[in-house]
Design an enzyme around this catalytic site. Structure first.
Site, short mmCIF file in Angstrom:
data_model
loop_
_atom_site.label_atom_id
_atom_site.label_comp_id
_atom_site.label_asym_id
_atom_site.label_seq_id
_atom_site.Cartn_x
_atom_site.Cartn_y
_atom_site.Cartn_z
N ASN A 1 35.10 21.71 35.37
CA ASN A 1 36.56 21.75 35.50
C ASN A 1 36.92 20.84 36.68
OD1 ASN A 1 39.24 22.30 35.81
ND2 ASN A 1 39.00 24.54 35.95
N ARG B 1 36.69 20.85 30.80
CA ARG B 1 37.99 21.49 30.59
C ARG B 1 39.07 20.42 30.73
NH1 ARG B 1 41.77 24.68 34.67
NH2 ARG B 1 43.22 25.50 33.16
N HIS C 1 45.88 28.28 29.10
CA HIS C 1 44.86 29.35 29.22
C HIS C 1 44.22 29.66 27.86
CE1 HIS C 1 47.28 31.07 32.87
NE2 HIS C 1 46.27 30.33 33.32
N ARG D 1 54.63 30.86 40.81
CA ARG D 1 55.57 30.36 39.81
C ARG D 1 56.55 31.46 39.40
NH1 ARG D 1 50.82 28.37 36.54
NH2 ARG D 1 50.25 26.34 37.43
N GLU E 1 35.60 31.38 30.76
CA GLU E 1 35.97 30.10 30.15
C GLU E 1 34.77 29.16 30.05
OE1 GLU E 1 40.35 29.15 31.59
OE2 GLU E 1 39.33 30.49 32.97
#
Ligand code: AMP
Length: 395
Positions: free
Chosen positions: A7, A88, A177, A238, A381
């Site tokens: 990633n 990713r 996601h 956020r 992941e």
């Protein structure tokens, strides 16, 4: 087969080397603060953590250092042992509904949608190029955060705005996601003892970034993030969903550009914005224990937004078999799970107080008589990236 799952961010590189198909993690770690004088290289191998602080100037240097250390620490004897690199990639636009072996055309397509993820896709591409150069024998596979959500229908992914915005500029819900939502929904099917095709699951990925996904028969039918990751539920920094007219109003009042206001919605809102204290759930729960009113408001606001989405997805799925909590907060914060599930009483969904104390483990946390099973399921992941890399390489 050895797969390295990567990633690559703008200043960090997370990695995990896996032995497939056994799904054994051989080594994992992260390189942080790339481009600064005191970059940090951390790797865990044989349960032994190893950490170095040194200047790592570019992502290419980071990749070279990582590969050099994999050999010098004896994780691999030879870099030729690494068969494939799984990357990713945040945004695949509408082009990618599955992972793909990377070639020049794929690189161009990732670049073409960089407008939609200006912070992420260019960094992902830099990582891809660096690994291509350092490991020319190992193909790269791109695993997109958006791909799992390409099964949404137009009623879910379209916004009620001028249609040309979609046609001309790709304005629609993409969702993110996806790799985590897919992994957790597959695990839920296994725990339920059913085939994915026969399950209906709501996944709540609640970390610093957070999104929900309604998964029917193994496919995403709706998700809470949108055109960007700013939409949906309140997160660490956020805002999640707000009235878009607020953006212009605050720009006028504070004499700011629209992009500065959007920046504040991305980086100064959510937990941090409401509490005025921290974006970190642990700090907030410490403050809640001290009776800090704004922190209580921050965690309750997020729980309400999540419960509202769960209600909407319960209707969209026409009932569901499981609600799954995952990521840093979902897996660990019993307090957050309780706040959310306490709002689902009208659906007869109930938490088992003792079981809900579980942190970071795969646990059924609902009561025996709960109408829907509630699970805590740690996400993974990297293993999804490695599985896709292996599947595509075999093809
Ligand atoms: P992630 O983005 O998935 O790494 O999640 C980060 C969030 O998870 C932060 O808000 C952390 O405070 C939270 N988190 C991690 N571990 C715990 C824990 N043991 N209890 C509560 N929150 C946690």
């Amino acid at each position: 087969m050895k797969v390295i799952a990567v990633n690559a961010g703008s200043s960090s590189l997370k990695f995990q080397l896996l032995d497939m198909p056994k799904e054994i993690v051989l080594a994992s770690g992260v390189i942080e603060r790339i481009g600064l004088k005191d970059s940090i290289f951390s790797i865990k191998f044989n349960d032994d953590p190893h950490k170095e602080i040194k200047q790592i100037e570019t992502p290419k240097d980071a990749v070279n250092l990582l590969l050099e250390r994999l050999v010098s620490l004896g994780v691999v004897q030879d870099l030729e042992e690494i068969d494939v690199v799984g990357h990713r990639v945040v945004h695949g636009g509408e082009k990618f509904s599955d992972s793909v072996i990377i070639d020049d055309e794929v690189m161009k397509a990732i670049k073409d949608v960089s407008d939609l993820a200006p912070l992420h896709n260019p960094a992902n591409l830099t990582g891809i190029k660096a690994f291509n150069e350092a490991l020319p024998h190992a193909p790269g596979v791109a695993v997109f955060d958006t791909a799992f959500h390409q099964t949404m229908g137009p009623v879910e992914y379209m916004y009620s705005v001028p249609y040309e915005w979609y046609k001309k500029y790709g304005v629609r819900k993409y969702g993110f996601h996806g790799t985590s939502h897919k992994y957790v929904s597959l695990r839920a099917a296994e725990l339920l003892g059913k085939k994915p095709e026969d399950t209906k699951v709501i996944v709540c990925h609640i970390g610093n970034g957070a999104s929900l996904c309604a998964v029917k028969g193994g496919k995403s039918i709706d998700t809470s993030m949108g055109f960007t990751p700013l939409a949906g539920i309140a997160m660490g920094t956020r805002s999640g969903d707000i009235d878009p007219a607020i953006v212009q109003y605050i720009a006028d009042k504070e004499n700011k550009h629209l992009d500065e206001v959007i920046e504040e919605l991305n980086t100064k809102s959510g937990y941090l914005g409401l509490s005025g204290l921290s974006s970190d759930s642990r700090d907030l729960w410490d403050a809640v224990a001290r009776g800090d009113k704004k922190s209580i408001l921050a965690v309750e606001k997020q729980a309400k937004m999540i419960a509202d989405y769960i209600g909407a997805y319960y209707l969209a799925l026409e009932g569901c078999d499981a609600i799954c909590f995952t990521a840093g907060i979902g897996e660990n914060a019993s307090e957050t799970r309780k706040l959310i599930v306490d709002r689902l009483g009208a659906l007869n969904i109930n938490l088992d107080v003792e079981r809900n104390l579980a942190r970071g483990t795969e646990t059924l946390v609902s009561t025996k008589d709960s109408s829907v099973k509630v699970y805590s399921i740690p996400t993974n992941e990297e293993v999804m990236i490695a599985r896709d890399a292996q599947r595509l390489l075999k093809k």
